[in-house]
Design a protein around this motif. Structure first.
Motif, PDB file in Angstrom:
ATOM      1  N   ALA A 126       0.677  -0.631  -0.097  1.00  0.00           N
ATOM      2  CA  ALA A 126      -0.117   0.036  -0.223  1.00  0.00           C
ATOM      3  C   ALA A 126       1.108   0.901  -0.114  1.00  0.00           C
ATOM      4  O   ALA A 126       1.748   1.481   1.106  1.00  0.00           O
ATOM      5  CB  ALA A 126      -1.101  -0.212   1.194  1.00  0.00           C
ATOM      6  N   SER A 127       1.476   2.170  -0.971  1.00  0.00           N
ATOM      7  CA  SER A 127       2.245   2.945  -0.924  1.00  0.00           C
ATOM      8  C   SER A 127       1.266   3.909  -1.785  1.00  0.00           C
ATOM      9  O   SER A 127       0.258   4.373  -2.110  1.00  0.00           O
ATOM     10  CB  SER A 127       2.646   2.420  -2.344  1.00  0.00           C
ATOM     11  N   VAL A 128       1.966   5.428  -1.036  1.00  0.00           N
ATOM     12  CA  VAL A 128       0.662   6.211  -0.957  1.00  0.00           C
ATOM     13  C   VAL A 128       2.568   7.562  -2.033  1.00  0.00           C
ATOM     14  O   VAL A 128       3.523   7.697  -1.601  1.00  0.00           O
ATOM     15  CB  VAL A 128       0.854   7.150   0.131  1.00  0.00           C
ATOM     16  N   TYR A 129       1.541   7.354  -3.546  1.00  0.00           N
ATOM     17  CA  TYR A 129       2.193   8.263  -4.035  1.00  0.00           C
ATOM     18  C   TYR A 129       2.149   9.730  -4.016  1.00  0.00           C
ATOM     19  O   TYR A 129       1.110  10.291  -4.160  1.00  0.00           O
ATOM     20  CB  TYR A 129       2.488   7.434  -5.286  1.00  0.00           C
ATOM     21  N   GLN A 130       2.974  10.384  -4.651  1.00  0.00           N
ATOM     22  CA  GLN A 130       3.002  11.909  -5.150  1.00  0.00           C
ATOM     23  C   GLN A 130       4.209  12.176  -5.935  1.00  0.00           C
ATOM     24  O   GLN A 130       5.113  11.950  -5.642  1.00  0.00           O
ATOM     25  CB  GLN A 130       3.193  12.944  -3.932  1.00  0.00           C
ATOM     26  N   ALA A 131       3.130  12.751  -7.375  1.00  0.00           N
ATOM     27  CA  ALA A 131       3.646  13.387  -7.896  1.00  0.00           C
ATOM     28  C   ALA A 131       4.494  14.570  -7.913  1.00  0.00           C
ATOM     29  O   ALA A 131       4.062  15.373  -7.902  1.00  0.00           O
ATOM     30  CB  ALA A 131       3.156  13.388  -9.271  1.00  0.00           C
ATOM     31  N   VAL A 132       5.503  15.005  -8.300  1.00  0.00           N
ATOM     32  CA  VAL A 132       6.631  15.995  -7.812  1.00  0.00           C
ATOM     33  C   VAL A 132       7.159  16.457  -9.237  1.00  0.00           C
ATOM     34  O   VAL A 132       7.392  16.065 -10.125  1.00  0.00           O
ATOM     35  CB  VAL A 132       7.520  15.591  -6.922  1.00  0.00           C
ATOM     36  N   SER A 133       7.397  17.717  -9.012  1.00  0.00           N
ATOM     37  CA  SER A 133       8.145  18.903  -9.964  1.00  0.00           C
ATOM     38  C   SER A 133       9.906  18.095 -10.490  1.00  0.00           C
ATOM     39  O   SER A 133      10.450  19.176 -10.568  1.00  0.00           O
ATOM     40  CB  SER A 133       8.054  19.934  -9.244  1.00  0.00           C
ATOM     41  N   ALA A 134       9.893  17.311 -10.875  1.00  0.00           N
ATOM     42  CA  ALA A 134      11.150  16.210 -11.229  1.00  0.00           C
ATOM     43  C   ALA A 134      10.394  15.654 -12.326  1.00  0.00           C
ATOM     44  O   ALA A 134       9.359  14.629 -12.213  1.00  0.00           O
ATOM     45  CB  ALA A 134      12.045  15.515 -10.620  1.00  0.00           C
ATOM     46  N   TYR A 135      11.323  16.194 -14.054  1.00  0.00           N
ATOM     47  CA  TYR A 135      10.028  15.323 -14.985  1.00  0.00           C
ATOM     48  C   TYR A 135      10.822  15.010 -15.969  1.00  0.00           C
ATOM     49  O   TYR A 135      12.255  15.294 -15.752  1.00  0.00           O
ATOM     50  CB  TYR A 135       9.452  16.698 -15.821  1.00  0.00           C
ATOM     51  N   GLU A 136       9.973  14.285 -16.825  1.00  0.00           N
ATOM     52  CA  GLU A 136      11.058  13.860 -17.781  1.00  0.00           C
ATOM     53  C   GLU A 136       9.878  14.208 -19.326  1.00  0.00           C
ATOM     54  O   GLU A 136       8.949  14.662 -19.754  1.00  0.00           O
ATOM     55  CB  GLU A 136      10.360  11.852 -18.323  1.00  0.00           C
TER      56      GLU A 136
END
Length: 313
Positions: free
Chosen positions: A37-47
């Protein structure tokens, strides 16, 4: 879309890296895998990925960092993702991808998964497909647990193998300082070490069914970094520290520099520090950069940010 129409286009898509704010790992299953059970957060390092029509499926890779370890053949997740969309849409030609990497390589931040997510969105746009975000997530799932999240972005709970996603509400902005390493950690090795540690006396007993911590979810809903700081956790952290003891000093350095909390993100070796606000994160990043080990990078990022999205078409 006709071949002629597609041939005149070049689509640019940007996708974010991620951190694991909380990571709960269940017992090893008979097939050798673990439910999480993972709580993901997208962050401002980009591809950044650009897609255009070509005779075959090919790619080039550049970056703000060392990209020498990125595969350039069919094993690359982005190439596999491009093929999956092309096959779904009945495209008989090839696709060329230009990838510019801004997420640390082999850092546990899902850079390769972000490439794949960007490729899914870019090829769908390039070929005039009408695949929905949900359909793209379904195509993403066999490519790895982090790929569907990179399509979705924001904040989400991942269960099962991490790819069964439910969006989570996160108000406001959370500022993070990331310390990366030039030497990656093998995710399978970290899980094996976790299993070994759990077999030792005086270590936490069998974990059972993993679940997202309601304290974490409440802190995210409230947009409260101080409340989140007391709840972040990662079941893989002890295993990562066992394999890479130097990460413990990185964690201590962050706490000395004023971080609200610090944890190894996912299987590591990236260490994520939570700051009270943007100004605090900038000061924290400056102090950590001054004492960072050779080969380390210090990044100030924020989240949550959107998932893979078209920039130009």
């Amino acid at each position: 879309m006709t071949t002629a129409a597609a041939a005149g286009r070049r689509v640019h898509v940007r996708a974010p890296g991620k951190i694991n704010i909380a990571f709960d790992v269940g017992d090893v299953q008979p097939d050798g895998y673990h439910d999480v059970a993972s709580v993901y957060q997208a962050v401002s390092a980009y591809e950044d990925v650009w897609a255009r029509v070509a005779d075959d499926f090919t790619l080039t890779v550049t970056g703000d960092l060392d990209v020498s370890g990125v595969p350039l053949d069919e094993s690359n997740l982005a190439v596999r993702a491009a093929r999956r969309v092309a096959e779904r849409l009945g495209w008989r030609g090839g696709i060329h991808l230009d990838i510019h990497k801004g997420v640390p390589v082999a850092g546990g931040m899902g850079g390769g998964s972000a490439d794949a997510a960007a490729a899914l969105v870019a090829v769908n746009e390039l070929l005039g497909g009408a695949l929905t975000t949900l359909e793209l997530q379904e195509l993403a799932a066999p490519l790895g647990a982090d790929v569907p999240f990179a399509v979705l972005g924001g904040t989400a709970i991942g269960t099962g193998r991490g790819d069964e996603l439910a969006p989570a509400l996160a108000r406001g902005r959370f500022d993070w300082v990331l310390v990366t390493s030039e030497d990656g950690l093998s995710t399978p090795a970290v899980y094996r070490e976790l299993d070994r540690l759990r077999e030792l006396p005086d270590i936490a007993p069998a974990h059972g069914v993993p679940a997202a911590d309601p304290v974490v979810m409440q802190a995210l809903r409230a947009g409260d970094p101080a409340a989140l700081a007391v709840a972040v956790r990662n079941d893989l952290q002890d295993a990562a520290l066992s394999l890479r003891p130097s990460l413990a000093e990185t964690l201590r350095a962050g706490h000395r520099a004023g971080a609200l909390a610090g944890l190894v993100s996912g299987s590591g070796p990236t260490v994520a520090f939570l700051a009270a606000d943007e100004r605090g994160a900038s000061a924290l990043a400056s102090e950590l950069a001054a004492s960072a080990a050779p080969g380390s990078r210090v990044l100030h990022v924020h989240g949550p940010v959107p998932g893979a999205r078209v920039i130009t078409s």
